[in-house]
Scaffold this active site. Structure first.
Site, PDB file in Angstrom:
ATOM      1  N   TYR A 144      48.386  -9.776 -17.490  1.00  0.00           N
ATOM      2  CA  TYR A 144      49.155  -8.565 -17.151  1.00  0.00           C
ATOM      3  C   TYR A 144      48.877  -7.456 -18.179  1.00  0.00           C
ATOM      4  O   TYR A 144      48.456  -6.350 -17.815  1.00  0.00           O
ATOM      5  CB  TYR A 144      50.641  -8.912 -17.137  1.00  0.00           C
ATOM      6  CG  TYR A 144      51.545  -7.780 -16.690  1.00  0.00           C
ATOM      7  CD1 TYR A 144      51.566  -7.350 -15.361  1.00  0.00           C
ATOM      8  CD2 TYR A 144      52.405  -7.148 -17.590  1.00  0.00           C
ATOM      9  CE1 TYR A 144      52.424  -6.327 -14.950  1.00  0.00           C
ATOM     10  CE2 TYR A 144      53.257  -6.134 -17.182  1.00  0.00           C
ATOM     11  CZ  TYR A 144      53.261  -5.722 -15.861  1.00  0.00           C
ATOM     12  OH  TYR A 144      54.107  -4.702 -15.459  1.00  0.00           O
ATOM     13  N   ASN A 179      61.435  -1.293 -18.915  1.00  0.00           N
ATOM     14  CA  ASN A 179      62.400  -2.065 -18.133  1.00  0.00           C
ATOM     15  C   ASN A 179      63.253  -1.235 -17.154  1.00  0.00           C
ATOM     16  O   ASN A 179      64.087  -0.447 -17.580  1.00  0.00           O
ATOM     17  CB  ASN A 179      63.313  -2.749 -19.158  1.00  0.00           C
ATOM     18  CG  ASN A 179      63.997  -3.928 -18.575  1.00  0.00           C
ATOM     19  OD1 ASN A 179      63.854  -4.193 -17.382  1.00  0.00           O
ATOM     20  ND2 ASN A 179      64.738  -4.635 -19.399  1.00  0.00           N
ATOM     21  N   THR A 236      68.901  -6.200 -28.734  1.00  0.00           N
ATOM     22  CA  THR A 236      69.193  -5.090 -27.818  1.00  0.00           C
ATOM     23  C   THR A 236      68.060  -4.885 -26.814  1.00  0.00           C
ATOM     24  O   THR A 236      66.901  -5.194 -27.081  1.00  0.00           O
ATOM     25  CB  THR A 236      69.427  -3.765 -28.579  1.00  0.00           C
ATOM     26  OG1 THR A 236      68.214  -3.378 -29.205  1.00  0.00           O
ATOM     27  CG2 THR A 236      70.537  -3.877 -29.586  1.00  0.00           C
ATOM     28  N   ARG A 268      64.085  -3.585 -27.928  1.00  0.00           N
ATOM     29  CA  ARG A 268      63.121  -2.996 -26.985  1.00  0.00           C
ATOM     30  C   ARG A 268      63.711  -1.677 -26.560  1.00  0.00           C
ATOM     31  O   ARG A 268      64.715  -1.649 -25.865  1.00  0.00           O
ATOM     32  CB  ARG A 268      62.963  -3.881 -25.749  1.00  0.00           C
ATOM     33  CG  ARG A 268      61.921  -4.941 -25.820  1.00  0.00           C
ATOM     34  CD  ARG A 268      60.527  -4.404 -25.399  1.00  0.00           C
ATOM     35  NE  ARG A 268      59.486  -5.382 -25.687  1.00  0.00           N
ATOM     36  CZ  ARG A 268      59.198  -6.382 -24.858  1.00  0.00           C
ATOM     37  NH1 ARG A 268      59.821  -6.500 -23.721  1.00  0.00           N
ATOM     38  NH2 ARG A 268      58.251  -7.236 -25.172  1.00  0.00           N
TER      39      ARG A 268
END
Ligand SMILES: NC(=O)c1ccc[n+]([C@@H]2O[C@H](COP(=O)([O-])OP(=O)(O)OC[C@H]3O[C@@H](n4cnc5c(N)ncnc54)[C@H](O)[C@@H]3O)[C@@H](O)[C@H]2O)c1
Length: 321
Positions: free
Chosen positions: A149, A178, A214, A281
């Site tokens: 990926y 995300n 987080t 992230r």
């Protein structure tokens, strides 16, 4: 006669989570939409709201094969996006990113279409810089199980920039962080869908360590707005451009919010922290703010409510089937 303001948009991966929302928004704005998908992770169900529209077409096609169609702009989203799906057939994952990029860039060059690549924050790999600006080159293991990926997407970025330099093709490379919302795949193992499904089924939500790591979550509508603004923007700016929501939440906060908002009786259980679980992230979207005048506006609570409602309908329907 075609209206000159009405564009013909091709969306590869259009039957997937992000792609189906993008198709809907393009149609709502009056454009003609051609959705191309091989239904690897996407579904026809995701497209059902659009099936009656005379401006909407679907083509079952695998982007690893060439495609000849007349379009004005191409959103190249075709690629399984979650580890369970992209690791299932890693060779096909790399082919989809690399051959898919070659085929779509070739098409864009022939018809002089603008082309946007759905790249990913995963091109930064396991970063030693936080948060990552677009100028950071990343730290990717080229032979690991995520490489199909990560490296596939990195090679696609290379191809996009070579077409930009060599053929002056108007390209846009978006590095998506995300994103969540209705039509996420219920079995994709991502934290938001995983927590919601568990909460709706009354099963425990598993949090790693103390849950103090987080994460940042962008609601799908905000992401679609950003992709369309980027496509419509200045051709002198090819990116790469980070897109995501910089608001940070701990995993424990997320679990608590999902339980509260879904009215679930599920408990939170704690499990050992995996070795490669990142502490943080978070996207750095300063460039997107400057170039697109964009920033996410959907609060997590609101996005969660809409996503919970979707999964509630989906799981209820499956249970009744
Ligand atoms: N959702 C996120 O948080 C996120 C983050 C970073 C990047 N992205 C990128 O955005 C894009 C869309 O992601 P998503 O979350 O909607 O995933 P998704 O799996 O829901 O959508 C991908 C779509 O591509 C289709 N597809 C896969 N291989 C194909 C092929 N060879 N030919 C034609 N169609 C093919 C699938 O059937 C599916 O409909 C992907 O390229 C992904 O890498 C998503």
């Amino acid at each position: 006669m075609r209206d000159v303001n009405r564009r013909r948009a091709l969306v590869t991966g259009g039957a997937g989570f992000l792609g189906s929302h993008l198709c809907e928004r393009l149609l709502a704005e009056g454009h003609d939409v051609l959705c191309v998908d091989n239904y690897y992770t996407g579904t026809r169900e995701n497209l059902k709201s659009m099936l009656g529209s005379p401006r909407f077409e679907i083509l079952r096609h695998d982007v690893t094969f060439p495609l000849y169609v007349e379009v004005d702009e191409i959103y190249n989203l075709a690629c399984p996006a979650s580890p369970v799906h992209y690791q299932f057939d890693p060779v096909q994952t790399t082919k989809t990113s690399v051959h898919g990029a070659i085929n779509m860039l070739g098409l864009a060059k022939r018809v002089r279409a603008r082309i946007l690549q759905a790249s990913t924050s995963e091109v930064y790999g396991d970063p030693d810089v936080h948060p990552q600006p677009e100028s950071y080159w990343g730290r990717v293991n080229p032979i690991g199980i995520r490489a199909c990926y990560d490296e596939g997407k990195r090679c696609a970025e290379t191809l996009f920039f070579d077409y930009y330099r060599q053929h002056r093709l108007p390209i846009k490379v978006a590095r998506i962080f995300n994103t969540y919302g209705p039509r996420m795949h219920p079995g994709d193992g991502r934290v938001v869908s995983n927590f919601i499904v568990k909460a709706l089924q009354g099963e425990p939500l598993e949090v790693y360590g103390e849950g103090s790591q987080t994460r940042s979550f962008c609601y799908v509508d905000d992401m679609v707005s950003a992709l369309m603004l980027f496509m419509a923007g200045d051709d002198g700016f090819p990116g790469p451009l980070n897109l995501g929501n910089p608001g940070e939440f701990t995993i424990l906060e997320l679990a608590e919010q999902v339980i509260e908002r879904s009215g679930s009786r599920s408990k939170i259980v704690f499990a050992p922290l995996p070795a490669d679980d990142p502490r943080q992230r978070q996207p750095d979207i300063a460039l997107a703010r400057e170039k697109l005048g964009w920033q996410p506006t959907t609060p997590l609570a609101e996005g969660l409510d809409r996503t919970i409602e979707y999964f509630d309908g989906l799981l209820g329907r499956d249970a009744r089937a």
